[in-house]
Every structure is written in structure tokens, then in C-alpha cells.
Design an enzyme around this catalytic site. Structure first.
Site, PDB file in Angstrom:
ATOM      1  N   LYS A 122     -15.113  -8.438  -6.247  1.00 24.22           N
ATOM      2  CA  LYS A 122     -13.406  -8.258  -6.179  1.00 24.22           C
ATOM      3  C   LYS A 122     -12.892  -9.023  -7.426  1.00 24.22           C
ATOM      4  O   LYS A 122     -12.126  -8.900  -8.025  1.00 24.22           O
ATOM      5  CB  LYS A 122     -12.695  -7.326  -5.603  1.00 24.22           C
ATOM      6  CG  LYS A 122     -13.565  -6.165  -4.800  1.00 24.22           C
ATOM      7  CD  LYS A 122     -12.632  -5.229  -3.928  1.00 24.22           C
ATOM      8  CE  LYS A 122     -13.163  -4.252  -2.823  1.00 24.22           C
ATOM      9  NZ  LYS A 122     -13.226  -3.861  -1.986  1.00 24.22           N
ATOM     10  N   ASP A 127      -7.959  -0.455  -3.951  1.00 27.28           N
ATOM     11  CA  ASP A 127      -7.872  -0.392  -2.556  1.00 27.28           C
ATOM     12  C   ASP A 127      -6.907   0.279  -1.468  1.00 27.28           C
ATOM     13  O   ASP A 127      -6.495   1.208  -0.596  1.00 27.28           O
ATOM     14  CB  ASP A 127      -8.465  -1.605  -2.112  1.00 27.28           C
ATOM     15  CG  ASP A 127      -9.898  -1.068  -2.097  1.00 27.28           C
ATOM     16  OD1 ASP A 127     -10.680   0.113  -1.693  1.00 27.28           O
ATOM     17  OD2 ASP A 127     -10.397  -2.604  -2.862  1.00 27.28           O
TER      18      ASP A 127
END
Ligand code: ATR
Length: 291
Positions: free
Chosen positions: A71, A107
Site C-alpha cells: 500500500k 480503508d
């Protein structure tokens, strides 16, 4: 829907990635909504991340998700990065728009949406987070953007709690009663502030892999009754952290909601409409229940 010459490609890039629930969730969503798309799990070694990401553009893929451990690594490979992904220092959703790689982070919003689903509004409320890695950063950022505070970052390695706190100061807007303030904490200092938290979240990796069956914190008697205990780990549904919190009488929330809502928000990035939350829950539970 049958895969044909029109089918659009999406995928999750991770390493390892075979455990990912994203393919079953998204493909179930495509069937439910009649979208001609196909979502794969692609295991990409760290040294291949640049080639894989630029390959999305070369292949004409619609977009992708990015998971552990890539990420952070994909962020500098993007042509554009959303403000929330920039603040999180992490990209979990990519859309290829007019040949440009655009990075986003769902997220952060997914965590807040999972709280909203159980009726918890973090605005103006204290939160204690265990952990100081990327997961803790995303959760802290979401809480700050939702107006929570004070926020305590408790971590085994105190130095990392200090570093995360420092790097969040740009997002923190201290106001009256400590709202918006972020403070690092050694684990031993947790009982001293616990009564001021309305929310306690496990953002560590304790409970996963080699530490399955363990909890980063076991004594929840120091928290006020009604404090919501959240674990962002979704497997098992009741982690040792949540079991310990529940045995002290606290309400609990597992990590499946965050997973489902980050997926629903990824649809907004790709398609401009939120994904079908109920379909995602059912698909994920089908797989988790079969373990
Ligand atoms: P992520 O990016 O997924 O958050 P990470 O950066 O490796 O992963 O962070 C893992 C977090 O779990 C850290 O806060 C780590 O604490 P340290 O900074 O002290 O390493 C925490 N963690 C991992 N194993 C732990 C353990 N056995 N006890 C307490 N904390 C642990």
C-alpha cells in the site's frame, strides 16, 4: 455475467494474496449489479510492484485494489493521489482514468463507515488505539477527519507511537477538551487514560499469523462501561482482543465491517456508485464460515 471481449479487468495486488476475500466480494457484487467486470487476486512480489502497476495501464485494466505489503510502495507510482491517500501515506484503491493512474484510500472511510453501521459517531469522543503501523495511521486519520479526540496511540515500541503522533499533527486540530489532539502512550500508561476513551481499537497485528490466539491487551476493566471495543482483524470474527473486551462487559465490533465498507467505497472510485454492502457481507461470510 459471462466473461467476454467486453469484460473489464480489476484485481487486488498483494503478497501473499491467496487469503483475500476481495475477489469473492467484488465478483458477487458484479453478478448482483449486472456489471461486466472480473476481479482477480494477483500475487505480486515486492520487486515487481512497479511493473505490475504500470501494467494495469498497459493492459487497459479498469483499476485495482492494493493490499499488504504494497500500500505504501504504490503511492509514488501514481499520476494522481487523493488527499486522503496522501495523508494516510497509503493507496488501497487505484482507478485508471484516461490512461492516468489515480490512487485513493478507502480503508480510512471504510473504518468510519463500519462504526456508523453500528451507530457509533466518533465526533468529540476519546479513542485509544493500540498499534503504530500503517493500519493505526489509517484508523487515526479517519477518526481525526470525523472529529474524534483526544486520541491516544499506545504501542509496544513507544518511539513508533511518538513518530506516528508527530506525523499526524498536520491532520490534528486540537480544540477544547482535547478534541483533535493526538498523544503517544506506552502500554503501561493505558490504564491511566482508559476511562476517557469511548472507543478502543486494536490496530496491531497481534492475533494474526504467528500471534493468532493472542491479544495485545487483556485487562478491559479500566475502560468505562459502554466503551466500544473494535478489532480491525476479521478472522476469526471474535478475536482474543474482542473476547477479553466482551468478558469485561464491553460492546464489540470485528473487522469484517471495515473490509466490506472499504470495498463498497472502492466501487465509488471505480464506478461512481457505492458497492452492494449486503452482497459483500454475504459473500465474505460464505467463505469465512466455510473455514
Ligand atoms: P501495519 O502496517 O499492518 O499496521 P506494522 O507496521 O508491522 O503493520 O505494525 C504492526 C503493529 O503491531 C505495530 O504497532 C507493532 O508494534 P511495534 O511497533 O512495537 O512493533 C504491533 N505488534 C506486532 N506484534 C506485537 C506484539 N507481539 N505485541 C505488541 N504489539 C505488537
Amino acid at each position: 455475467m459471462e466473461i467476454d471481449a467486453e469484460t473489464a479487468l480489476l484485481a487486488v495486488l498483494g503478497h501473499p494474496v491467496r487469503h483475500s476475500l476481495s475477489p469473492v466480494m467484488h465478483n458477487a457484487g458484479f453478478r448482483a449489479r449486472g456489471r461486466n467486470c472480473c476481479y482477480l487476486a494477483l500475487d505480486v512480489a515486492p520487486e515487481d510492484v512497479p511493473a505490475a502497476v504500470t501494467g494495469l495501464r498497459a493492459l487497459g485494466a479498469l483499476g485495482a485494489n492494493v493490499t499488504v505489503p504494497h500500500k505504501e510502495a504504490v503511492l509514488p507510482l501514481m499520476d494522481e493521489v487523493s488527499p486522503v491517500a496522501l495523508a494516510a501515506g497509503a493507496v488501497n484503491t487505484i482507478v485508471v482514468r484516461d490512461g492516468r493512474l489515480c490512487g485513493d484510500n478507502t480503508d480510512v472511510g471504510g473504518f468510519i463507515a463500519s462504526l456508523a453501521e453500528v451507530g457509533f459517531d466518533p465526533c468529540g469522543r476519546g479513542a485509544l488505539l493500540f498499534g503504530a503501523g500503517g493500519a493505526a495511521r489509517g484508523v487515526a486519520l479517519g477518526l481525526l477527519r470525523a472529529g474524534a479526540g483526544p486520541i491516544w496511540i499506545a504501542n509496544r515500541t513507544y518511539r513508533r507511537a511518538v513518530d506516528l503522533t508527530d506525523s499526524l499533527q498536520g491532520a490534528a486540530r486540537p480544540g477544547p477538551d482535547g478534541a483533535g489532539a493526538v498523544t503517544p502512550l506506552a502500554l503501561e500508561a493505558v490504564p491511566a487514560v482508559a476511562a476517557r476513551a469511548a472507543l478502543v481499537v486494536n490496530c496491531t497485528s497481534v492475533g494474526l499469523g504467528p500471534t493468532a490466539g493472542e491479544s495485545v491487551w487483556n485487562d478491559f476493566a479500566c475502560f468505562r462501561p459502554g466503551t466500544l471495543a473494535v478489532d480491525i482483524i476479521y478472522k476469526p470474527p471474535v478475536t482474543p482482543f474482542l473476547r477479553a473486551a466482551a468478558s469485561a462487559g464491553l460492546p464489540t465490533l470485528g473487522g469484517l465491517g471495515m473490509l466490506v465498507h472499504q470495498a463498497a467505497l472502492a466501487w465509488e472510485v471505480w464506478f461512481g456508485e457505492k458497492g452492494p454492502v449486503d452482497v459483500f457481507y454475504a459473500a465474505a461470510r460464505r467463505v469465512l464460515g466455510g473455514d
